[in-house]
Motif scaffolding. Structure first.
Motif, PDB file in Angstrom:
ATOM      1  N   ILE A 196       0.837  -1.208   0.000  1.00  0.00           N
ATOM      2  CA  ILE A 196       0.000   0.000   0.000  1.00  0.00           C
ATOM      3  C   ILE A 196       0.866   1.251   0.000  1.00  0.00           C
ATOM      4  N   ASP A 197       1.952   1.266   0.796  1.00  0.00           N
ATOM      5  CA  ASP A 197       2.873   2.410   0.780  1.00  0.00           C
ATOM      6  C   ASP A 197       3.509   2.570  -0.597  1.00  0.00           C
ATOM      7  N   HIS A 198       3.838   1.445  -1.231  1.00  0.00           N
ATOM      8  CA  HIS A 198       4.432   1.456  -2.565  1.00  0.00           C
ATOM      9  C   HIS A 198       3.470   2.086  -3.570  1.00  0.00           C
ATOM     10  N   LEU A 199       2.197   1.723  -3.477  1.00  0.00           N
ATOM     11  CA  LEU A 199       1.180   2.314  -4.343  1.00  0.00           C
ATOM     12  C   LEU A 199       1.036   3.804  -4.070  1.00  0.00           C
ATOM     13  N   ARG A 200       1.078   4.193  -2.819  1.00  0.00           N
ATOM     14  CA  ARG A 200       0.907   5.597  -2.460  1.00  0.00           C
ATOM     15  C   ARG A 200       2.043   6.454  -3.020  1.00  0.00           C
ATOM     16  N   ILE A 201       3.292   6.001  -2.877  1.00  0.00           N
ATOM     17  CA  ILE A 201       4.419   6.830  -3.313  1.00  0.00           C
ATOM     18  C   ILE A 201       4.455   6.963  -4.831  1.00  0.00           C
ATOM     19  N   HIS A 202       3.955   5.940  -5.547  1.00  0.00           N
ATOM     20  CA  HIS A 202       4.024   5.969  -7.005  1.00  0.00           C
ATOM     21  C   HIS A 202       2.762   6.500  -7.679  1.00  0.00           C
ATOM     22  N   VAL A 203       1.646   6.547  -6.961  1.00  0.00           N
ATOM     23  CA  VAL A 203       0.399   7.018  -7.576  1.00  0.00           C
ATOM     24  C   VAL A 203      -0.235   8.145  -6.764  1.00  0.00           C
ATOM     25  N   GLU A 204      -0.523   7.896  -5.500  1.00  0.00           N
ATOM     26  CA  GLU A 204      -1.220   8.905  -4.696  1.00  0.00           C
ATOM     27  C   GLU A 204      -0.411  10.192  -4.572  1.00  0.00           C
ATOM     28  N   VAL A 205       0.872  10.065  -4.242  1.00  0.00           N
ATOM     29  CA  VAL A 205       1.699  11.258  -4.038  1.00  0.00           C
ATOM     30  C   VAL A 205       1.854  12.077  -5.316  1.00  0.00           C
ATOM     31  N   PRO A 206       2.264  11.480  -6.449  1.00  0.00           N
ATOM     32  CA  PRO A 206       2.393  12.307  -7.651  1.00  0.00           C
ATOM     33  C   PRO A 206       1.073  12.903  -8.123  1.00  0.00           C
ATOM     34  N   LEU A 207      -0.036  12.177  -7.924  1.00  0.00           N
ATOM     35  CA  LEU A 207      -1.328  12.755  -8.301  1.00  0.00           C
ATOM     36  C   LEU A 207      -1.676  13.945  -7.411  1.00  0.00           C
ATOM     37  N   ALA A 208      -1.382  13.828  -6.113  1.00  0.00           N
ATOM     38  CA  ALA A 208      -1.668  14.938  -5.196  1.00  0.00           C
ATOM     39  C   ALA A 208      -0.861  16.174  -5.565  1.00  0.00           C
ATOM     40  N   LEU A 209       0.434  15.988  -5.832  1.00  0.00           N
ATOM     41  CA  LEU A 209       1.276  17.136  -6.177  1.00  0.00           C
ATOM     42  C   LEU A 209       0.897  17.708  -7.542  1.00  0.00           C
ATOM     43  N   ALA A 210       0.571  16.830  -8.486  1.00  0.00           N
ATOM     44  CA  ALA A 210       0.140  17.315  -9.799  1.00  0.00           C
ATOM     45  C   ALA A 210      -1.160  18.099  -9.684  1.00  0.00           C
ATOM     46  N   HIS A 211      -2.047  17.671  -8.806  1.00  0.00           N
ATOM     47  CA  HIS A 211      -3.321  18.368  -8.616  1.00  0.00           C
ATOM     48  C   HIS A 211      -3.077  19.810  -8.173  1.00  0.00           C
ATOM     49  N   GLY A 212      -2.184  19.981  -7.184  1.00  0.00           N
ATOM     50  CA  GLY A 212      -1.861  21.331  -6.732  1.00  0.00           C
ATOM     51  C   GLY A 212      -1.170  22.143  -7.807  1.00  0.00           C
ATOM     52  N   ALA A 213      -0.226  21.515  -8.509  1.00  0.00           N
ATOM     53  CA  ALA A 213       0.521  22.231  -9.542  1.00  0.00           C
ATOM     54  C   ALA A 213      -0.371  22.653 -10.699  1.00  0.00           C
ATOM     55  N   LEU A 214      -1.280  21.791 -11.105  1.00  0.00           N
ATOM     56  CA  LEU A 214      -2.147  22.112 -12.233  1.00  0.00           C
ATOM     57  C   LEU A 214      -3.054  23.290 -11.933  1.00  0.00           C
ATOM     58  N   GLN A 215      -3.491  23.408 -10.685  1.00  0.00           N
ATOM     59  CA  GLN A 215      -4.321  24.553 -10.326  1.00  0.00           C
ATOM     60  C   GLN A 215      -3.572  25.864 -10.535  1.00  0.00           C
ATOM     61  N   VAL A 216      -2.309  25.892 -10.089  1.00  0.00           N
ATOM     62  CA  VAL A 216      -1.497  27.101 -10.234  1.00  0.00           C
ATOM     63  C   VAL A 216      -1.122  27.334 -11.695  1.00  0.00           C
ATOM     64  N   MET A 217      -0.703  26.269 -12.382  1.00  0.00           N
ATOM     65  CA  MET A 217      -0.238  26.412 -13.764  1.00  0.00           C
ATOM     66  C   MET A 217      -1.364  26.847 -14.695  1.00  0.00           C
ATOM     67  N   ARG A 218      -2.554  26.313 -14.496  1.00  0.00           N
ATOM     68  CA  ARG A 218      -3.684  26.724 -15.332  1.00  0.00           C
ATOM     69  C   ARG A 218      -3.996  28.203 -15.109  1.00  0.00           C
ATOM     70  N   ARG A 219      -3.905  28.644 -13.875  1.00  0.00           N
ATOM     71  CA  ARG A 219      -4.145  30.058 -13.575  1.00  0.00           C
ATOM     72  C   ARG A 219      -3.102  30.939 -14.250  1.00  0.00           C
ATOM     73  N   ASN A 220      -1.865  30.460 -14.298  1.00  0.00           N
ATOM     74  CA  ASN A 220      -0.782  31.230 -14.908  1.00  0.00           C
ATOM     75  C   ASN A 220      -0.734  31.093 -16.421  1.00  0.00           C
ATOM     76  N   GLY A 221      -1.458  30.119 -16.960  1.00  0.00           N
ATOM     77  CA  GLY A 221      -1.500  29.933 -18.403  1.00  0.00           C
ATOM     78  C   GLY A 221      -0.325  29.183 -18.984  1.00  0.00           C
ATOM     79  N   GLU A 222       0.500  28.560 -18.121  1.00  0.00           N
ATOM     80  CA  GLU A 222       1.630  27.767 -18.604  1.00  0.00           C
ATOM     81  C   GLU A 222       2.199  26.932 -17.462  1.00  0.00           C
ATOM     82  N   GLY A 223       2.928  25.888 -17.844  1.00  0.00           N
ATOM     83  CA  GLY A 223       3.566  25.041 -16.844  1.00  0.00           C
ATOM     84  C   GLY A 223       3.840  23.657 -17.406  1.00  0.00           C
TER      85      GLY A 223
END
Length: 257
Positions: free
Chosen positions: A110-137
Motif C-alpha cells: 500500500i505504501d508502494h502504491l501511495r508513493i508511485h500514484v497517490e503522491v504524484p497525483l496529489a502534487l500534480a493536482h496542486g501544480a495544475l491549479q497554479v499552472m492553469r491560472r498562470n496559463g503555462e507550466g
C-alpha cells in the motif's frame, strides 16, 4: 523571469540528474527529499556550480503532514506572497520492492502504491491549479517501461501514471500546461542497489545513462509529447510488447528481479 522547478526524490539518481540539468539551464530549484543532510549537500553543490537559487524541503512524502507542506509550497507560488511560482513539477520520488507481490506485506504494498500514484497525483493536482491560472507550466511524471509490460504492482502503478499523463497532456494542453510521463528502462543509478537486485544479471545493452534519460525527457516534453521512452532499443521493446504473447512478455519483464 527565471523558471522555478520543484523535484521530488532530488538527491540521487534521475531526480539528481534533473536538478543538475535544470540548474545548468539557469533554473531555480526547489528540492524535496527525505534526508536533510543529502539535501543540504546537493543544494550547496548546485548553488556553487550553477549559481542558481535552491530551496530545500525535507519531507517523507508518505507522511501526510510532510506531503501537505510540499503541496503548500506548490500552491503558494505566484499568489502575491513573493514566493516564486513552481513552473515545472518533476514527480520522481519512488522505490522498488525486493519481493514479489504475494510475498510482500500488505502495508508495504500500500505504501508502494501511495508513493508511485497517490503522491504524484496529489502534487500534480496542486501544480495544475497554479499552472492553469498562470496559463503555462510543465509536469513530468517519472514512470517506467514497466508500465507497458506485466511487472507486478510496480508496473501497474507506473501504468496508472502513464495513462494519467496521456489524458492530462490533452486535457490541460489547451490551458498551456504540458504533462509528460518519462518511461526509462534500466538506468545507472542506485535504484536497483537499494532493492538488492543483482545488476550483473541484466544485459549491458539495456543500461542507460541518467544524463541521456533526462535529456531525452526534456526534449520530448518541449515537443509536447505525453510519453517519453528514451532509447531506440526501449521504444522497440515497448512496440514488441503490444504484439508478443503475454506469457513471453511477462517472462522477459521479470529480468533483473
Amino acid at each position: 523571469m527565471t523558471t522555478t522547478v520543484l523535484i521530488t526524490g532530488a538527491t540521487s539518481g534521475i531526480g539528481a540528474e534533473f536538478a543538475r540539468q535544470f540548474a545548468a539551464r539557469g533554473c531555480d530549484l526547489v528540492l524535496v527529499a527525505r534526508s536533510e543532510e543529502s539535501l543540504g549537500r546537493t543544494a550547496a553543490d548546485l548553488r556553487r556550480t550553477a549559481g542558481v537559487e535552491v530551496e530545500v524541503l525535507t519531507a517523507d512524502l508518505l507522511d501526510d503532514a510532510a506531503r501537505n507542506r510540499v503541496l503548500e509550497r506548490i500552491r503558494a507560488g505566484g499568489d502575491g506572497s513573493g514566493v516564486p511560482a513552481v513552473d515545472v513539477l518533476v514527480n520522481n520520488a519512488g522505490y522498488g520492492l525486493p519481493t514479489s507481490f504475494a510475498d510482500t506485506s500488505l502495508e508495504d504494498e500500500i505504501d508502494h502504491l501511495r508513493i508511485h500514484v497517490e503522491v504524484p497525483l496529489a502534487l500534480a493536482h496542486g501544480a495544475l491549479q497554479v499552472m492553469r491560472r498562470n496559463g503555462e507550466g510543465t509536469v513530468i511524471n517519472v514512470a517506467s517501461v514497466a508500465g507497458f509490460v506485466p511487472r507486478g504492482s510496480y508496473g501497474a502503478a507506473k501504468a496508472a501514471m502513464i495513462s494519467f499523463s496521456r489524458w492530462a497532456n490533452v486535457a490541460y494542453g489547451r490551458d498551456g500546461v504540458r504533462v509528460t510521463a518519462l518511461c526509462p528502462g534500466f538506468v545507472h543509478t542506485d535504484f536497483h542497489q537499494r532493492m538488492g537486485v543483482d545488476k550483473g544479471g541484466i544485459p549491458r545493452l539495456l543500461w542507460l545513462d541518467a544524463g541521456f534519460v533526462v535529456r531525452e525527457a526534456l526534449r520530448d516534453t518541449a515537443a509536447g509529447r505525453a510519453v517519453s521512452v528514451p532509447g531506440l532499443r526501449y521504444r522497440a521493446l515497448v512496440a514488441a510488447a503490444r504484439v508478443l504473447p503475454p506469457s513471453l512478455v511477462t517472462r522477459a519483464a521479470s529480468l533483473g528481479r
